[in-house]
Write an enzyme that holds these catalytic residues in place. Structure first.
Site, PDB file in Angstrom:
ATOM      1  N   THR A 153      12.915  73.066  59.721  1.00 27.56           N
ATOM      2  CA  THR A 153      13.454  72.405  60.907  1.00 27.56           C
ATOM      3  C   THR A 153      13.858  70.950  60.690  1.00 27.56           C
ATOM      4  OG1 THR A 153      11.135  72.112  61.569  1.00 27.56           O
ATOM      5  CG2 THR A 153      12.359  73.902  62.605  1.00 27.56           C
ATOM      6  N   ILE A 194      18.089  54.347  53.060  1.00 27.29           N
ATOM      7  CA  ILE A 194      19.120  54.403  54.095  1.00 27.29           C
ATOM      8  C   ILE A 194      19.595  53.004  54.469  1.00 27.29           C
ATOM      9  CG2 ILE A 194      19.601  55.089  56.481  1.00 27.29           C
ATOM     10  CD1 ILE A 194      17.596  57.376  56.115  1.00 27.29           C
ATOM     11  N   ILE A 276      14.116  52.920  59.412  1.00 30.37           N
ATOM     12  CA  ILE A 276      12.718  52.825  58.952  1.00 30.37           C
ATOM     13  C   ILE A 276      12.147  54.188  58.579  1.00 30.37           C
ATOM     14  CG2 ILE A 276      12.285  50.713  60.257  1.00 30.37           C
ATOM     15  CD1 ILE A 276      10.798  52.531  62.307  1.00 30.37           C
ATOM     16  N   ALA A 325      17.576  66.128  49.906  1.00 29.28           N
ATOM     17  CA  ALA A 325      18.242  67.428  50.028  1.00 29.28           C
ATOM     18  C   ALA A 325      17.959  68.315  48.828  1.00 29.28           C
ATOM     19  CB  ALA A 325      19.745  67.227  50.203  1.00 29.28           C
ATOM     20  N   HIS A 449      31.365  57.577  22.656  1.00 29.57           N
ATOM     21  CA  HIS A 449      31.648  56.151  22.801  1.00 29.57           C
ATOM     22  C   HIS A 449      33.122  55.949  23.141  1.00 29.57           C
ATOM     23  CE1 HIS A 449      31.508  51.845  21.963  1.00 29.57           C
ATOM     24  NE2 HIS A 449      32.621  52.000  21.248  1.00 29.57           N
TER      25      HIS A 449
END
Length: 470
Positions: A153, A194, A276, A325, A449
């Site tokens: 959920t 975030i 937060i 995720a 490289h």
């Protein structure tokens, strides 16, 4: 009439739909109950839309530096935020269509409604039947009786009593994604992933940003050296960073918000974003009807995501693990494998790669210097991107790579990166840890490289004092 199925998944977010696809691939009959859209927070209100906005910010940053590359733009350019938002939504819509197509391909039944877990009843002698109600009042409630259940959920943005969300002047990440125009100024409360991502993208798009963090450094889950480098980079870009700062109240006027900061001057801005963290969605889904244990941290599960009711599992943001995720995806796959009695290894959460899409980007896997177990003797290796040819070529020479080696076992314990494309580069380190490679093996593998990946190679070799270009 109750409908029976092998597996019902409550929530069609990233963890839920991935678990559903895996179960369907294994031959199970699967039903997803989702009250909003398939893809959940990550696709519609998190990972994907925010990274689309960050990409636009990155393009703007590159254009502002175009003269350094010999590309002069005398006519100038401007930010069209409406088009930025349109591009973001087009990406979300395309991916949403893809998820829907995958579920259809795998013959997964999607019920667009709200599900609640029932206790023992006439439908089932044990907890786990799901009552599904629909927004359309003309559609009757449906009862699904599954053999197994996965609760997925997710979570919702958290806030503080001093900062009640109205999604107009005091916004969560959800409200920020719906902005129709950019504010001239904003205060972002929270210096975690975030908060710093939004600070980075808004600053790049020309917004005056004040970043307020209660703790003594930004991104506290990363190493202190990376926190320090990010703060220095932000301040160089013009972002005001306030550490050890507590917001005690917010007063809204017609066009401004006055934030009172404990023992500091007020901050006056056009909008405030609260970043937060997120709280698990565990209420109003019927858990009180079962013996499942849960609290404000989430649903309690074992290492295979079983709850106290053995046939009911829980994954993703609604349990107390990393709210990422890719973690939810893996937890869903493990839960399905376990319910099918397949051999499966639990997740070692220390070795889950972590990514922050600021400019410069941050990524890490394994331990940092601050999270190492006590009495572990280690050697640190570092390499700065200003010594990397590809970084200089691309103009992204800020930052560094840190590698931690166990002196006694020679194990690769952790890699932290702040710099260009860190979120892509970390996969090499994550795979190396998964395959139990030593830093020497990582360092001696031939790297093309010029590439940014050579910085990881050099830092790995530096744990033995064998770096070539340092």
């Amino acid at each position: 009439m109750a409908r029976e199925t092998d597996l019902l998944i409550l929530g069609g977010g990233t963890g839920g739909y991935v678990a559903a696809i895996r179960a369907a691939q294994k031959g199970m009959k699967v039903v997803i109950v989702e009250k909003d859209k398939l893809g959940g927070t990550c696709l519609h209100r998190g990972c994907i839309p925010s990274k689309a906005l960050l990409r636009s910010a990155e393009v703007h940053d590159t254009m502002k530096k175009s003269a350094e590359f010999g590309i002069e733009n005398e006519g100038g350019f401007k930010v069209n935020f409406s088009k930025i938002q349109e591009r973001k939504q087009a990406i979300v819509d395309q991916l949403h269509q893809g998820v829907q197509a995958l579920c259809k391909k795998n013959k997964i039944t999607i019920l667009h409604g709200t599900g609640a877990v029932l206790g023992p009843s006439i439908f089932s002698p044990v907890s786990g039947a799901i009552a599904v109600t629909f927004d359309d009042p003309e559609v009757e409630e449906e009862i699904i009786v599954p053999k197994k259940v996965i609760i997925a959920t997710g979570s919702t943005p958290h806030t503080l009593p001093a900062l009640p969300l109205d999604e107009e002047m005091i916004l969560s990440s959800n409200g920020m994604l719906e902005l129709e125009q950019l504010p001239e100024s904003i205060a972002i409360v929270g210096g975690g992933v975030i908060g710093v991502e939004w600070a980075s993208l808004l600053n790049s798009l020309g917004v005056s940003v004040t970043l307020i963090e209660f703790l003594d450094r930004l991104v506290v889950n990363e190493s202190k050296s990376i926190s320090k480098e990010l703060k220095k980079s932000f301040e160089k870009r013009g972002i005001t960073v306030k550490l050890n700062s507590e917001v005690v109240s917010a007063e809204k006027s017609k066009k401004q918000v006055h934030l009172k900061i404990k023992d500091q001057d007020d901050v006056v801005v056009e909008k405030v974003m609260v970043a937060i963290g997120r709280k698990p969605n565990v209420n109003k889904i019927g858990l009180q009807n079962t013996s499942i244990k849960y609290d404000n941290k989430g649903i309690q599960v074992n290492e295979f995501y079983q709850t106290a009711e053995g046939h009911i599992y829980a994954i993703g943001d609604c349990i107390d693990t990393l709210q990422l995720a890719h973690v939810a995806m893996k937890e869903g796959e493990i839960a399905v494998s376990h319910m099918l009695n397949e051999a499966v290894e639990p997740i070692n959460y220390v070795n889950v790669p972590r990514a922050t899409y600021t400019n410069p980007e941050i990524a890490s896997v394994g331990y940092t210097k601050e999270t190492l177990p006590e009495n572990r003797k280690v050697k640190m290796g570092t390499f700065n991107f200003n010594g990397n040819g590809k970084a200089l070529i691309t103009g992204g020479d800020l930052g560094f790579v840190e590698v931690i080696r166990d002196e006694e076992t020679d194990d690769l314990l952790g890699v932290s990166i702040i710099g260009p494309h860190a979120t892509d580069l970390i996969s090499e380190a994550s795979t190396s840890i998964y395959l139990d490679a030593t830093p020497l093996e990582l360092g001696e593998a031939i790297h093309p490289h010029p590439t940014l990946s050579e910085a990881i190679q050099e830092a790995a070799l530096d744990t033995y004092k064998m770096a070539i270009h340092k």
